[in-house]
Design an enzyme around this catalytic site. Structure first.
Site, mmCIF file in Angstrom:
data_model
loop_
_atom_site.group_PDB
_atom_site.id
_atom_site.type_symbol
_atom_site.label_atom_id
_atom_site.label_comp_id
_atom_site.label_asym_id
_atom_site.label_seq_id
_atom_site.Cartn_x
_atom_site.Cartn_y
_atom_site.Cartn_z
ATOM 1 N N THR A 41 0.871 -1.180 0.000
ATOM 2 C CA THR A 41 0.000 0.000 0.000
ATOM 3 C C THR A 41 0.906 1.227 0.000
ATOM 4 O OG1 THR A 41 0.012 0.253 2.393
ATOM 5 C CG2 THR A 41 -1.646 -1.252 1.465
ATOM 6 N N THR B 76 -2.170 -3.147 19.384
ATOM 7 C CA THR B 76 -1.757 -1.816 19.834
ATOM 8 C C THR B 76 -2.352 -1.477 21.201
ATOM 9 O OG1 THR B 76 -2.050 0.559 19.359
ATOM 10 C CG2 THR B 76 -3.714 -0.908 18.457
ATOM 11 N N ASP B 77 -1.649 -0.626 21.927
ATOM 12 C CA ASP B 77 -2.193 -0.151 23.214
ATOM 13 C C ASP B 77 -3.469 0.675 23.027
ATOM 14 O OD1 ASP B 77 -0.970 2.088 22.052
ATOM 15 O OD2 ASP B 77 -0.240 2.885 23.956
ATOM 16 N N GLU B 78 -3.696 1.137 21.778
ATOM 17 C CA GLU B 78 -4.868 1.996 21.544
ATOM 18 C C GLU B 78 -6.180 1.253 21.732
ATOM 19 O OE1 GLU B 78 -4.955 4.615 18.261
ATOM 20 O OE2 GLU B 78 -2.880 5.224 18.494
ATOM 21 N N TYR C 248 -9.492 3.097 13.453
ATOM 22 C CA TYR C 248 -8.253 2.298 13.521
ATOM 23 C C TYR C 248 -8.223 1.422 14.766
ATOM 24 C CZ TYR C 248 -3.480 1.113 14.813
ATOM 25 O OH TYR C 248 -2.373 0.418 15.245
ATOM 26 N N LYS D 124 -8.499 -2.755 15.286
ATOM 27 C CA LYS D 124 -7.487 -3.587 15.954
ATOM 28 C C LYS D 124 -8.129 -4.374 17.106
ATOM 29 C CE LYS D 124 -3.593 -3.556 15.018
ATOM 30 N NZ LYS D 124 -2.802 -4.293 13.992
ATOM 31 N N LEU E 240 3.743 11.503 13.905
ATOM 32 C CA LEU E 240 4.303 12.723 14.498
ATOM 33 C C LEU E 240 5.824 12.844 14.325
ATOM 34 C CD1 LEU E 240 3.358 14.613 17.662
ATOM 35 C CD2 LEU E 240 5.721 13.935 17.378
ATOM 36 N N ARG F 162 -8.175 15.826 14.696
ATOM 37 C CA ARG F 162 -8.318 14.493 15.282
ATOM 38 C C ARG F 162 -9.457 14.484 16.306
ATOM 39 N NH1 ARG F 162 -3.634 10.154 16.700
ATOM 40 N NH2 ARG F 162 -2.961 10.852 14.645
ATOM 41 N N GLY G 141 -12.092 13.202 18.853
ATOM 42 C CA GLY G 141 -11.995 12.012 19.708
ATOM 43 C C GLY G 141 -10.573 11.756 20.178
HETATM 44 P P1 NAD Z 1 2.891 0.771 8.436
HETATM 45 O O1 NAD Z 1 1.665 1.503 8.002
HETATM 46 O O2 NAD Z 1 4.205 1.443 8.379
HETATM 47 O O3 NAD Z 1 3.030 -0.580 7.570
HETATM 48 C C1 NAD Z 1 1.943 -1.410 7.281
HETATM 49 C C2 NAD Z 1 2.398 -2.427 6.234
HETATM 50 O O4 NAD Z 1 1.289 -3.318 5.986
HETATM 51 C C3 NAD Z 1 2.766 -1.789 4.897
HETATM 52 O O5 NAD Z 1 3.949 -2.378 4.395
HETATM 53 C C4 NAD Z 1 1.581 -2.121 3.995
HETATM 54 O O6 NAD Z 1 1.916 -2.231 2.624
HETATM 55 C C5 NAD Z 1 1.132 -3.474 4.582
HETATM 56 N N1 NAD Z 1 -0.278 -3.760 4.299
HETATM 57 C C6 NAD Z 1 -1.337 -2.939 4.488
HETATM 58 N N2 NAD Z 1 -2.474 -3.552 4.079
HETATM 59 C C7 NAD Z 1 -2.106 -4.804 3.658
HETATM 60 C C8 NAD Z 1 -2.825 -5.908 3.137
HETATM 61 N N3 NAD Z 1 -4.169 -5.843 2.947
HETATM 62 N N4 NAD Z 1 -2.157 -7.020 2.820
HETATM 63 C C9 NAD Z 1 -0.809 -7.087 3.001
HETATM 64 N N5 NAD Z 1 -0.073 -6.064 3.450
HETATM 65 C C10 NAD Z 1 -0.718 -4.930 3.786
HETATM 66 O O7 NAD Z 1 2.554 0.247 9.898
HETATM 67 P P2 NAD Z 1 3.506 0.094 11.169
HETATM 68 O O8 NAD Z 1 3.557 1.373 11.880
HETATM 69 O O9 NAD Z 1 4.754 -0.592 10.760
HETATM 70 O O10 NAD Z 1 2.609 -0.908 12.053
HETATM 71 C C11 NAD Z 1 2.722 -2.319 11.878
HETATM 72 C C12 NAD Z 1 1.773 -2.999 12.824
HETATM 73 O O11 NAD Z 1 2.090 -2.632 14.169
HETATM 74 C C13 NAD Z 1 0.311 -2.633 12.615
HETATM 75 O O12 NAD Z 1 -0.464 -3.795 12.813
HETATM 76 C C14 NAD Z 1 0.036 -1.611 13.710
HETATM 77 O O13 NAD Z 1 -1.328 -1.651 14.087
HETATM 78 C C15 NAD Z 1 0.938 -2.108 14.812
HETATM 79 N N6 NAD Z 1 1.436 -1.096 15.760
HETATM 80 C C16 NAD Z 1 2.036 0.038 15.314
HETATM 81 C C17 NAD Z 1 2.565 0.937 16.236
HETATM 82 C C18 NAD Z 1 3.251 2.215 15.788
HETATM 83 O O14 NAD Z 1 3.566 3.046 16.633
HETATM 84 N N7 NAD Z 1 3.539 2.411 14.513
HETATM 85 C C19 NAD Z 1 2.462 0.686 17.608
HETATM 86 C C20 NAD Z 1 1.816 -0.486 18.032
HETATM 87 C C21 NAD Z 1 1.328 -1.376 17.094
HETATM 88 O O1 DAU Z 2 -0.154 3.840 20.421
HETATM 89 C C1 DAU Z 2 0.217 3.012 19.347
HETATM 90 C C2 DAU Z 2 -0.206 3.676 18.054
HETATM 91 O O2 DAU Z 2 0.705 4.743 17.817
HETATM 92 C C3 DAU Z 2 -0.213 2.718 16.867
HETATM 93 O O3 DAU Z 2 -1.153 1.705 17.098
HETATM 94 C C4 DAU Z 2 -0.553 3.469 15.570
HETATM 95 O O4 DAU Z 2 -0.456 2.586 14.458
HETATM 96 C C5 DAU Z 2 0.463 4.598 15.404
HETATM 97 O O5 DAU Z 2 0.118 5.362 14.257
HETATM 98 C C6 DAU Z 2 0.485 5.494 16.635
HETATM 99 O O6 DAU Z 2 -0.787 6.200 16.740
HETATM 100 P P1 DAU Z 2 -0.862 7.721 17.166
HETATM 101 O O7 DAU Z 2 -2.128 8.285 16.644
HETATM 102 O O8 DAU Z 2 -0.592 7.883 18.610
HETATM 103 O O9 DAU Z 2 0.419 8.294 16.364
HETATM 104 P P2 DAU Z 2 0.635 9.691 15.614
HETATM 105 O O10 DAU Z 2 2.094 9.815 15.362
HETATM 106 O O11 DAU Z 2 -0.283 9.855 14.452
HETATM 107 O O12 DAU Z 2 0.191 10.754 16.706
HETATM 108 C C7 DAU Z 2 0.891 10.843 17.936
HETATM 109 C C8 DAU Z 2 0.318 12.008 18.703
HETATM 110 O O13 DAU Z 2 0.686 13.224 18.037
HETATM 111 C C9 DAU Z 2 -1.208 12.040 18.775
HETATM 112 O O14 DAU Z 2 -1.593 12.530 20.048
HETATM 113 C C10 DAU Z 2 -1.627 13.019 17.701
HETATM 114 C C11 DAU Z 2 -0.447 13.981 17.644
HETATM 115 N N1 DAU Z 2 -0.139 14.532 16.301
HETATM 116 C C12 DAU Z 2 -0.009 13.663 15.271
HETATM 117 C C13 DAU Z 2 0.291 14.121 14.013
HETATM 118 C C14 DAU Z 2 0.427 13.180 12.838
HETATM 119 C C15 DAU Z 2 0.063 15.889 16.146
HETATM 120 O O15 DAU Z 2 -0.024 16.679 17.105
HETATM 121 N N2 DAU Z 2 0.356 16.348 14.897
HETATM 122 C C16 DAU Z 2 0.474 15.527 13.811
HETATM 123 O O16 DAU Z 2 0.705 16.025 12.675
#
Ligand code: NAD
Ligand code: DAU
Length: 336
Positions: A36, A123-125, A148, A152, A188, A274, A276
Site C-alpha cells: 500500500t 496496539t495499546d490503543e 483504527y 485492531k 508525528l 483528530r 476524539g
Molecule cells: P505501516 O503503516 O508502516 O506498515 C503497514 C504495512 O502493511 C505496509 O507495508 C503495507 O503495505 C502493509 N499492508 C497494508 N495492508 C495490507 C494488506 N491488505 N495485505 C498485506 N499487506 C498490507 O505500519 P507500522 O507502523 O509498521 O505498524 C505495523 C503494525 O504494528 C500494525 O499492525 C500496527 O497496528 C501495529 N502497531 C504500530 C505501532 C506504531 O507506533 N507504529 C504501535 C503499536 C502497534
Molecule cells: O499507540 C500506538 C499507536 O501509535 C499505533 O497503534 C498506531 O499505528 C500509530 O500510528 C500510533 O498512533 P498515534 O495516533 O498515537 O500516532 P501519531 O504519530 O499519528 O500521533 C501521535 C500524537 O501526536 C497524537 O496525540 C496526535 C499527535 N499529532 C499527530 C500528528 C500526525 C500531532 O499533534 N500532529 C500531527 O501532525
C-alpha cells in the site's frame, strides 16, 4: 525457523525483518505485503540478494494467495494493517477490510495449515485513553476511540475467539507508539523531523498536552522476538517503555525542535484534525518484562539517532514524500 511476516515492507515490519536477519543467521523469512502507500521495499533493499529472505506481493484479504504463501512455515508474525489514526477518521473502510477481515484470513490459515504459532501485532490503543496514574493492563476492557483502534480491537476479538474455540496457537502483542528509522512521514516524529529539515512548520494538534509512551522501534522488535520464542500460546503481552516522567506531545516536539536547532516558533497549533483525540495512553508492561524483556534505548538516545537517521537519509524520505518510492517494486521486482 521459517517465518512468514505480513506487512514486512512497512515501518515496524521492515525493522523486524532486519532485526531477525542480523540476529539469527539461519532463519528463513518470507515477507508478504500488499505494498500500500505505507509499504516500501526500499526499506529492505540490502537483503534483496540474501537467500534467507524472499518477498511476495500479496493481500492478506486474499485467502487463496495467503494460504499458498504460508505453506510450511513455523510461525506467522502478522503486522499488516492500515495503521494511521487520522486516515481512519476520514475513511474507515480499508481499515475494517484489512485489519479485521485480513486478520481472520491469517487466523484461518493458521488453523487450516496447522501452523504452530502466530503473533497478532496489536496496539495499546485498543484500551483507549486512561487517566493518570492508572495504567491499562491485559484483561482491562477495550475502549477504542477511532476506526483504527476499533479495527485492531476487533482483530483481537477474532483471535481470542479462535484461541478459545479452536485452541488456535495465537499470541497477541500490544505496543505503545513506536518511532525510529523508516517510519512513514505521516506520524508525528518523522513528519515533524522531515518538515523541519525542509524548513516547514510542524502541526501540533490540540495544544500538545496529550501523552504517548514512545518506544524506539528496535525495542519493540526485541519484545516481539521474545514473545515468538518464549511467550505462552493464548496470552497477550503489553509492551511499553513506561517513560518516567511521562512525555507530552509538546515536550517531544520541543526536543525534536532543539535537536534540529529550531525554535518553538516553528510550531503551528492545529485543532479539529483528530476528533476524539485520546489524551493519555499508558500500559503496564510487567508481564513481558517477567519474560526478561526491557527497553535498551532511552527516549533521548532514540530521538537523537532518529533525527540523525532522517538527516542522513534524505533520499529515502524525499522519495517517499514525492511518491517516487512507489515505482521501486516495478523497477526491481518485475521483469516484464
Ligand atoms: P505501516 O503503516 O508502516 O506498515 C503497514 C504495512 O502493511 C505496509 O507495508 C503495507 O503495505 C502493509 N499492508 C497494508 N495492508 C495490507 C494488506 N491488505 N495485505 C498485506 N499487506 C498490507 O505500519 P507500522 O507502523 O509498521 O505498524 C505495523 C503494525 O504494528 C500494525 O499492525 C500496527 O497496528 C501495529 N502497531 C504500530 C505501532 C506504531 O507506533 N507504529 C504501535 C503499536 C502497534
Ligand atoms: O499507540 C500506538 C499507536 O501509535 C499505533 O497503534 C498506531 O499505528 C500509530 O500510528 C500510533 O498512533 P498515534 O495516533 O498515537 O500516532 P501519531 O504519530 O499519528 O500521533 C501521535 C500524537 O501526536 C497524537 O496525540 C496526535 C499527535 N499529532 C499527530 C500528528 C500526525 C500531532 O499533534 N500532529 C500531527 O501532525
Amino acid at each position: 525457523m521459517k517465518l512468514l511476516i505480513t506487512g514486512g515492507a512497512g515501518f515496524i515490519g521492515s525493522n523486524f525483518i532486519r532485526y531477525l536477519l542480523k540476529n539469527y543467521p539461519d532463519e528463513v523469512l518470507i515477507n508478504f505485503d500488499k505494498l500500500t502507500y505505507a509499504g516500501n521495499l526500499e526499506n529492505l533493499k540490502e537483503f534483496e540478494e540474501d537467500a534467507r529472505y524472499s518477498f511476495i506481493k500479496g493481500d492478506v484479504c486474499d485467502a487463496n494467495a495467503f494460504i499458498e504463501a504460508a505453506q510450511g512455515v513455523d510461525a506467522i508474525v502478522h503486522f499488516a494493517a492500515e495503521s494511521h489514526v487520522d486516515r481512519s477518521i476520514h475513511s474507515g473502510h480499508e481499515f475494517i477490510h484489512t485489519n479485521v477481515f485480513g486478520a481472520q484470513v491469517v487466523i484461518d490459515a493458521v488453523k487450516e495449515l496447522k501452523i504452530p504459532k502466530m503473533i497478532l501485532v496489536s496496539t495499546d490503543e485498543v484500551y483507549g485513553d486512561v487517566d493518570a496514574p492508572k495504567k491499562s493492563k491485559d484483561g482491562d476492557p477495550f475502549k477504542p476511540s477511532s476506526p483504527y483502534s476499533a479495527s485492531k480491537a476487533a482483530a483481537e476479538s477474532l483471535a481470542i475467539a479462535a484461541i478459545r474455540t479452536h485452541e488456535a496457537p495465537i499470541m497477541i502483542t500490544r505496543c505503545t507508539n513506536n518511532y525510529g528509522p523508516y517510519q512513514f512521514p505521516e506520524k508525528l516524529v518523522p513528519l515533524f523531523i522531515t518538515n523541519l529539515i525542509e524548513g516547514k512548520k510542524v502541526p501540533l494538534y490540540d495544544g500538545g498536552t496529550q501523552i504517548r509512551d514512545w518506544l524506539y522501534v528496535s525495542d519493540h522488535c526485541s519484545a516481539i522476538d521474545l514473545v515468538l520464542r518464549k511467550g505462552t500460546l493464548g496470552e497477550a503481552y503489553d509492551i511499553a517503555a513506561e517513560n518516567d516522567p511521562e512525555v507530552t506531545n509538546r515536550e517531544i516536539t520541543e526536543t525534536v525542535l532543539a535537536l534540529l536547532g529550531k525554535g518553538n516558533d516553528m510550531i503551528e497549533p492545529v485543532s479539529g484534525l483528530r476528533p476524539g483525540h485520546d489524551q493519555r495512553y499508558a500500559v503496564d508492561s510487567s508481564k513481558i518484562r517477567s519474560l526478561g524483556w526491557e527497553p535498551t534505548v532511552t527516549l533521548k538516545e532514540g530521538l537523537v539517532s532518529t533525527v540523525t537517521w532522517y538527516q542522513d537519509n534524505e533520499d529515502w524520505w524525499k522519495r517517499v514524500k514525492s511518491g517516487d518510492y512507489q515505482h521501486y517494486y516495478q523497477q526491481h521486482y518485475q521483469t516484464s
